[in-house]
Every structure is written in structure tokens, then in C-alpha cells.
Design a protein around this motif. Structure first.
Motif, PDB file in Angstrom:
ATOM      1  N   PHE A  34       0.827  -1.195   0.000  1.00 55.32           N
ATOM      2  CA  PHE A  34       0.000   0.000   0.000  1.00 55.32           C
ATOM      3  C   PHE A  34       0.865   1.250   0.000  1.00 55.32           C
ATOM      4  O   PHE A  34       1.939   1.270   0.607  1.00 55.32           O
ATOM      5  CB  PHE A  34      -0.895   0.024   1.253  1.00 55.32           C
ATOM      6  CG  PHE A  34      -1.787  -1.191   1.380  1.00 55.32           C
ATOM      7  CD1 PHE A  34      -1.292  -2.376   1.894  1.00 55.32           C
ATOM      8  CD2 PHE A  34      -3.101  -1.131   0.982  1.00 55.32           C
ATOM      9  CE1 PHE A  34      -2.101  -3.498   2.014  1.00 55.32           C
ATOM     10  CE2 PHE A  34      -3.926  -2.251   1.090  1.00 55.32           C
ATOM     11  CZ  PHE A  34      -3.423  -3.426   1.602  1.00 55.32           C
ATOM     12  N   TYR A  51      -1.218  -5.828  -5.541  1.00 56.56           N
ATOM     13  CA  TYR A  51      -1.007  -7.197  -5.085  1.00 56.56           C
ATOM     14  C   TYR A  51      -0.164  -8.005  -6.072  1.00 56.56           C
ATOM     15  O   TYR A  51       0.512  -8.957  -5.705  1.00 56.56           O
ATOM     16  CB  TYR A  51      -2.341  -7.935  -4.919  1.00 56.56           C
ATOM     17  CG  TYR A  51      -3.320  -7.293  -3.983  1.00 56.56           C
ATOM     18  CD1 TYR A  51      -4.688  -7.422  -4.190  1.00 56.56           C
ATOM     19  CD2 TYR A  51      -2.902  -6.543  -2.894  1.00 56.56           C
ATOM     20  CE1 TYR A  51      -5.607  -6.845  -3.334  1.00 56.56           C
ATOM     21  CE2 TYR A  51      -3.815  -5.957  -2.033  1.00 56.56           C
ATOM     22  CZ  TYR A  51      -5.164  -6.117  -2.262  1.00 56.56           C
ATOM     23  OH  TYR A  51      -6.080  -5.548  -1.412  1.00 56.56           O
TER      24      TYR A  51
ATOM     25  N   ARG B  97     -11.085  -1.667   9.895  1.00 51.58           N
ATOM     26  CA  ARG B  97     -11.235  -2.542   8.756  1.00 51.58           C
ATOM     27  C   ARG B  97     -12.679  -2.980   8.702  1.00 51.58           C
ATOM     28  O   ARG B  97     -13.234  -3.437   9.704  1.00 51.58           O
ATOM     29  CB  ARG B  97     -10.316  -3.744   8.896  1.00 51.58           C
ATOM     30  CG  ARG B  97     -10.367  -4.682   7.719  1.00 51.58           C
ATOM     31  CD  ARG B  97      -9.465  -5.868   7.878  1.00 51.58           C
ATOM     32  NE  ARG B  97      -9.846  -6.864   6.907  1.00 51.58           N
ATOM     33  CZ  ARG B  97     -10.796  -7.771   7.090  1.00 51.58           C
ATOM     34  NH1 ARG B  97     -11.424  -7.830   8.253  1.00 51.58           N
ATOM     35  NH2 ARG B  97     -11.099  -8.631   6.148  1.00 51.58           N
ATOM     36  N   VAL B 102     -13.542  -9.757   3.134  1.00 51.86           N
ATOM     37  CA  VAL B 102     -12.427 -10.678   3.297  1.00 51.86           C
ATOM     38  C   VAL B 102     -11.306 -10.381   2.320  1.00 51.86           C
ATOM     39  O   VAL B 102     -10.124 -10.508   2.641  1.00 51.86           O
ATOM     40  CB  VAL B 102     -12.913 -12.138   3.105  1.00 51.86           C
ATOM     41  CG1 VAL B 102     -11.757 -13.109   3.187  1.00 51.86           C
ATOM     42  CG2 VAL B 102     -13.964 -12.471   4.141  1.00 51.86           C
ATOM     43  N   LEU B 103     -11.656  -9.949   1.109  1.00 54.44           N
ATOM     44  CA  LEU B 103     -10.647  -9.825   0.068  1.00 54.44           C
ATOM     45  C   LEU B 103     -10.003  -8.452   0.004  1.00 54.44           C
ATOM     46  O   LEU B 103      -9.254  -8.147  -0.904  1.00 54.44           O
ATOM     47  CB  LEU B 103     -11.255 -10.180  -1.294  1.00 54.44           C
ATOM     48  CG  LEU B 103     -11.764 -11.623  -1.415  1.00 54.44           C
ATOM     49  CD1 LEU B 103     -12.331 -11.871  -2.790  1.00 54.44           C
ATOM     50  CD2 LEU B 103     -10.646 -12.614  -1.108  1.00 54.44           C
ATOM     51  N   THR B 104     -10.290  -7.617   0.961  1.00 54.81           N
ATOM     52  CA  THR B 104      -9.621  -6.324   0.947  1.00 54.81           C
ATOM     53  C   THR B 104      -8.914  -6.106   2.271  1.00 54.81           C
ATOM     54  O   THR B 104      -9.384  -6.536   3.312  1.00 54.81           O
ATOM     55  CB  THR B 104     -10.612  -5.180   0.679  1.00 54.81           C
ATOM     56  OG1 THR B 104      -9.879  -3.948   0.640  1.00 54.81           O
ATOM     57  CG2 THR B 104     -11.629  -5.062   1.797  1.00 54.81           C
ATOM     58  N   TYR B 105      -7.802  -5.457   2.214  1.00 55.44           N
ATOM     59  CA  TYR B 105      -7.027  -5.236   3.430  1.00 55.44           C
ATOM     60  C   TYR B 105      -6.945  -3.762   3.763  1.00 55.44           C
ATOM     61  O   TYR B 105      -6.156  -3.346   4.570  1.00 55.44           O
ATOM     62  CB  TYR B 105      -5.631  -5.827   3.248  1.00 55.44           C
ATOM     63  CG  TYR B 105      -5.685  -7.264   2.771  1.00 55.44           C
ATOM     64  CD1 TYR B 105      -5.211  -7.606   1.521  1.00 55.44           C
ATOM     65  CD2 TYR B 105      -6.232  -8.251   3.572  1.00 55.44           C
ATOM     66  CE1 TYR B 105      -5.277  -8.912   1.078  1.00 55.44           C
ATOM     67  CE2 TYR B 105      -6.299  -9.548   3.135  1.00 55.44           C
ATOM     68  CZ  TYR B 105      -5.824  -9.879   1.892  1.00 55.44           C
ATOM     69  OH  TYR B 105      -5.883 -11.171   1.458  1.00 55.44           O
ATOM     70  N   GLU B 106      -7.783  -2.969   3.097  1.00 56.95           N
ATOM     71  CA  GLU B 106      -7.687  -1.535   3.298  1.00 56.95           C
ATOM     72  C   GLU B 106      -8.123  -1.172   4.702  1.00 56.95           C
ATOM     73  O   GLU B 106      -9.087  -1.706   5.247  1.00 56.95           O
ATOM     74  CB  GLU B 106      -8.570  -0.799   2.304  1.00 56.95           C
ATOM     75  CG  GLU B 106      -8.513   0.719   2.439  1.00 56.95           C
ATOM     76  CD  GLU B 106      -9.312   1.423   1.373  1.00 56.95           C
ATOM     77  OE1 GLU B 106      -9.786   0.745   0.450  1.00 56.95           O
ATOM     78  OE2 GLU B 106      -9.442   2.649   1.454  1.00 56.95           O
TER      79      GLU B 106
END
Lengths: 110, 118
Positions: A34, A51, B97, B102-106
Motif C-alpha cells: 500500500f 497485489y 477494517r 475478506v478480500l480487501t485489506y484496506e
């Protein structure tokens, strides 16, 4: 060795030029990366995430990831004075935590 | 969407007193919230990870008895700095969060709280 390393700068770039910010990381198994921008006295705001190996473009910003060399970079085209800020590189750890670099201070000179 | 607020935005307190900082997710539910501290000209330092309904996980070197974290609901986490001292003066930032993504880590960041201990 720090987990995420950035040159602290300051990096001075003329207005309209391309600013190139670099970041290296130590954990070869890292998957998510990020770039955040932080103005003085403010909290970070997400610029881009990447990614997959290669380039990812969003407007004037391009993120580049090279997992083999363990580096990620951010290019800012047509730099504006408003882009002057500290740019933080972050790498996802397990449990959704982010590991942060120390940040690179970018100065865009009019 | 994805707005996180913090209250107060700044606070001045006397040495030895306690200060509570609130972090709220305004338009989403946050199972996980993070608390950071940032000293001048330094990067963010993760203090603890706060999970709704369970005890917070503190990073090495962070005193859990001094920095009390309560994540009582899916939209609110609080950080209480107990017996504050001048060296606790810093910029405290929370992030959240969004649950179920589940598929994002932002992480969405709050605006931060500037704490000054005199």
C-alpha cells in the motif's frame, strides 16, 4: 534490517516532472502493498494498493511491484505542489495488520 | 462511505490524569480496529489491534495496563491513556477494517487525536 525501508528524503521534484518513490521489504512472503499519503498534522490517506507483479495505474499515480527484487515503487506524473507530503509505504502482515516504512518526504517545487 | 471519526481531535491534560480517545466507524461495521501512535517526523507505530468482543492484542513494548483498549461494539473502540506523562504526548490515530470484506485489506483512518500532557 527494518521490515519496510524507505528513503526519508526530502525528495525535491520540479512541478510537472515525475516523482519516483521507492520502498523495499524484507519478508519475501508478503502479498499486499500500500501507498499512503500523509500531510503534516493529518492522518494517512490511501493512494494505491497493489497485489500483483507489474504496474498498476490510477490517474497520475502508478504503483510498481517487483516481488523477485522485493521492492515496490510509486510514480507520480505531472507533479503538483499539492502532492507535497510524506508518502508511506505499508506491507500487509497477517491478521490484517500493516507494517509501515518511515516515509519519504516529497517536495514539489513550483 | 467508509468514514472513521475520532474524538477528541486534540486534548491537553495534566500529568497523572487519564484520557479517553474514541474511534467510531460511522457508516460501516468494523470487527477490527487498530491504534497507532506517531511522534513528530516519525512513521506510524502500531500499538494494538482491537477486535470487537475480545481482548486487544498489544505490540511488543506497549504497556497494556497503561493503554487500555475497549472494543465494545462494531462501531466503537476506545483507547484510554492512564496516568499520562509528558512522554505520552503524541498523535494517536485509529483505523478500522470493514467487517465481512475478506478480500480487501484496506484500513480506513480516523483524523487523529493530538494529545499533549503537561
Amino acid at each position: 534490517q527494518k521490515e519496510v525501508e524507505q528513503n526519508s528524503g526530502p525528495l525535491s521534484v520540479p512541478e510537472g516532472a515525475i516523482a519516483s518513490l521507492n520502498c523495499t521489504y524484507s519478508d519475501r512472503g508478503s502479498q499486499s502493498f500500500f501507498w499512503y499519503r500523509q500531510y503534516s498534522g493529518k492522518s494517512p490517506e490511501l493512494i494505491m494498493f497493489i497485489y500483483s507483479n507489474g504496474d498498476k495505474e490510477d490517474g497520475r499515480f502508478t504503483a510498481q511491484l517487483n516481488k523477485a527484487s522485493q521492492y515496490v515503487s510509486l510514480l507520480i506524473r505531472d507533479s503538483q505542489p499539492s502532492d507535497s507530503a510524506t508518502y508511506l509505504c505499508a506491507v500487509k502482515r497477517s491478521n490484517y495488520q500493516l507494517i509501515w516504512g518511515a516515509g519519504t518526504k516529497l517536495i514539489i517545487k513550483p | 462511505g467508509a468514514v472513521v471519526s475520532q474524538h477528541p481531535s486534540w486534548v491537553i491534560c495534566k500529568s497523572g490524569t487519564s484520557v479517553k480517545i474514541e474511534c467510531r466507524s460511522l457508516d460501516f461495521q468494523a470487527t477490527t480496529m487498530f491504534w497507532y501512535r506517531q511522534f513528530p517526523k516519525q512513521s506510524l507505530m502500531l500499538m494494538a489491534t482491537s477486535n470487537e468482543g475480545s481482548k486487544a492484542t498489544y505490540e511488543q513494548g506497549v504497556e497494556k495496563d497503561k493503554f487500555l483498549i475497549n472494543h465494545a461494539s462494531l462501531t466503537l473502540s476506545t483507547l484510554t491513556v492512564t496516568s499520562a506523562h509528558p512522554e505520552d504526548s503524541s498523535f494517536y490515530i485509529c483505523s478500522a477494517r470493514e467487517s465481512g470484506r475478506v478480500l480487501t485489506y484496506e484500513q480506513y483512518f480516523g483524523p487523529g487525536t493530538r494529545l499533549t500532557v503537561t
